[in-house]
Design an enzyme around this catalytic site. Structure first.
Site, PDB file in Angstrom:
ATOM      1  N   SER A  35     -21.125   5.550  -0.115  1.00 25.14           N
ATOM      2  CA  SER A  35     -20.663   5.871   1.236  1.00 25.14           C
ATOM      3  C   SER A  35     -21.016   7.282   1.671  1.00 25.14           C
ATOM      4  O   SER A  35     -20.876   7.616   2.844  1.00 25.14           O
ATOM      5  CB  SER A  35     -19.139   5.679   1.326  1.00 25.14           C
ATOM      6  OG  SER A  35     -18.476   6.405   0.311  1.00 25.14           O
ATOM      7  N   ASP A 341     -11.776  11.364   6.396  1.00 25.85           N
ATOM      8  CA  ASP A 341     -10.942  10.154   6.390  1.00 25.85           C
ATOM      9  C   ASP A 341     -10.201   9.917   5.085  1.00 25.85           C
ATOM     10  O   ASP A 341      -9.705   8.832   4.841  1.00 25.85           O
ATOM     11  CB  ASP A 341     -11.796   8.933   6.726  1.00 25.85           C
ATOM     12  CG  ASP A 341     -12.891   8.680   5.686  1.00 25.85           C
ATOM     13  OD1 ASP A 341     -12.962   9.434   4.690  1.00 25.85           O
ATOM     14  OD2 ASP A 341     -13.678   7.724   5.859  1.00 25.85           O
ATOM     15  N   HIS A 344     -14.075  10.894   2.500  1.00 20.47           N
ATOM     16  CA  HIS A 344     -15.345  11.491   2.887  1.00 20.47           C
ATOM     17  C   HIS A 344     -15.131  12.766   3.686  1.00 20.47           C
ATOM     18  O   HIS A 344     -14.024  13.035   4.160  1.00 20.47           O
ATOM     19  CB  HIS A 344     -16.162  10.475   3.699  1.00 20.47           C
ATOM     20  CG  HIS A 344     -16.188   9.123   3.074  1.00 20.47           C
ATOM     21  ND1 HIS A 344     -15.351   8.091   3.472  1.00 20.47           N
ATOM     22  CD2 HIS A 344     -16.922   8.633   2.039  1.00 20.47           C
ATOM     23  CE1 HIS A 344     -15.575   7.027   2.724  1.00 20.47           C
ATOM     24  NE2 HIS A 344     -16.516   7.325   1.850  1.00 20.47           N
TER      25      HIS A 344
END
Length: 385
Positions: A35, A341, A344
């Site tokens: 991610s 978040d 990240h």
């Protein structure tokens, strides 16, 4: 009769050649990872049409004005690296709309997938460890690249030229190997023994890329996971001694540091096998630690431990109301925050880290001392003078 060039003349030749190659920089950036890299691949792998939370606002609001599948408010490190070298953002590897667009793909492709691990799913399933996001592994992504390569170049010489001039960014593999193991209920005593297996797998992937023809590969460390709002929420402790002076979980950062230490040792072995390749360790752990140690010094007035976007709680992270889902709220200005978040970072934090890698001291060898010229010294005519 040939006359040997003087040392001063040779120095001028090398300087001119170095300047020429440095100006050209890299012709492509190919990204792999999880991610911290994915630019939109995950949604195309969802078999039932599920739309993950990072495909809803406010993701992407800072740079793209819309969600793109990136787990941030804007660009990621691989995006910023590409732009630093004057290249377009590497597009996701599997959109149907890009099939056959050879010229665009020759400037780089992003193979990253949210949730990807270094080791294959079978390794973890045998240990009752499961990833609810994806079963994509680092090996899968490398295979995708190998399958795509023949469509990017028309001959062995053309492929060599492409690979020689490209920068490969081998993601932040390892983070999900450990995160999903912990979320599956495994303790550090179970995880620590397979950290060497993870780092060996990453080193083997570097070896495979070099054998394929890659000449410059950047391999990031894992981030200081113990400073992430998600970890701080999942693993709270009543014991103050479990936290460092910054408020980060010591045992988690020790796990991350152990990975990074072993990874550097493994990369040293690969360098011995391939002395003419640029195998670059990117220390994003310590680059990020600068932000955690003094966020206000760098303009992050919102701090480093609390997420900008989330569903509340001490660190604004709620697994039941993650950013993009109903019940989550976002801060007014993400550039004031290090964490986006819970898992990240914000684009502003990624910009800081990218600059620290490309222009600062957090790569070994230093990226600002490298160019594609260095990776071709073995065959450069200047090397024969």
């Amino acid at each position: 009769m040939a006359v040997a060039p003087s040392s001063s003349f040779l120095g001028v030749l090398i300087l001119i050649a170095s300047i020429g190659y440095a100006a050209a920089c890299y012709s492509a950036v190919f990204g792999f990872g999880d991610s911290l890299t994915d630019a939109g691949n995950l949604i195309r792998l969802e078999p039932d049409g599920t739309v993950p939370h990072m495909y809803f606002p406010p993701y992407g609001e800072t740079y793209f004005d819309r969600p793109t599948g990136r787990c941030s408010d804007g660009r990621l490190i691989v995006d910023l690296i590409a732009q630093h070298y004057g290249l377009p953002l590497p597009p996701p590897s599997i959109p149907a709309s890009l099939e056959g667009d050879k010229n665009r793909l020759r400037a780089g492709v992003n193979f990253g997938v949210v949730g990807s691990r270094a080791l294959d799913a079978q390794f973890y399933e045998q240990r009752d460890i499961f990833d609810t996001v994806t079963n994509v592994s680092m090996t899968d992504q490398l295979n995708w690249f190998k399958e795509m390569l023949p469509s990017l170049c028309s001959s062995p010489h053309d492929c060599k030229e492409l690979l020689d001039g490209s920068l490969f960014v081998l993601g932040e593999f390892g983070g999900n190997d450990y995160t999903h193991s912990l979320l599956s209920g495994k303790g550090i005593n179970v995880i620590r023994p397979f950290i060497p297996i993870v780092t060996r797998a990453i080193a083997q992937a570097v070896h495979e890329l070099v054998e394929l023809g890659a000449r410059t590969i950047m391999i990031p460390s894992v981030l200081p996971l113990g400073c992430a709002a998600s970890y701080l929420t999942y693993y709270p402790s009543p014991n103050p001694d479990d936290y460092d002076e910054l408020g980060c979980l010591i045992w988690v950062n020790q796990m991350a540091s152990y990975h990074n230490q072993l990874l550097q040792q493994q990369l040293a072995h690969v360098r011995e096998l391939h002395p003419y390749a640029n195998i670059v360790f990117a220390d994003i752990y310590n680059a990020a630690m600068e932000l955690y140690q003094g966020p206000g010094t760098f303009g992050f007035s919102g701090g480093a431990l609390r997420a900008c976007c989330g569903g509340g709680g001490p660190y604004n992270f709620n697994p039941s109301a993650q950013c993009g889902n109903e019940g989550a709220r976002s801060c007014d200005n993400p550039s004031f925050y290090v964490n986006w978040d819970g898992y990240h970072l914000t684009e502003a934090a990624y910009q800081f880290i990218t600059t620290a890698l490309l222009e600062g001291p957090y790569t070994y060898p230093r990226m600002n001392n490298l160019s594609p010229f260095d990776s071709r010294l073995q065959t450069s005519p200047l090397a024969q003078i």
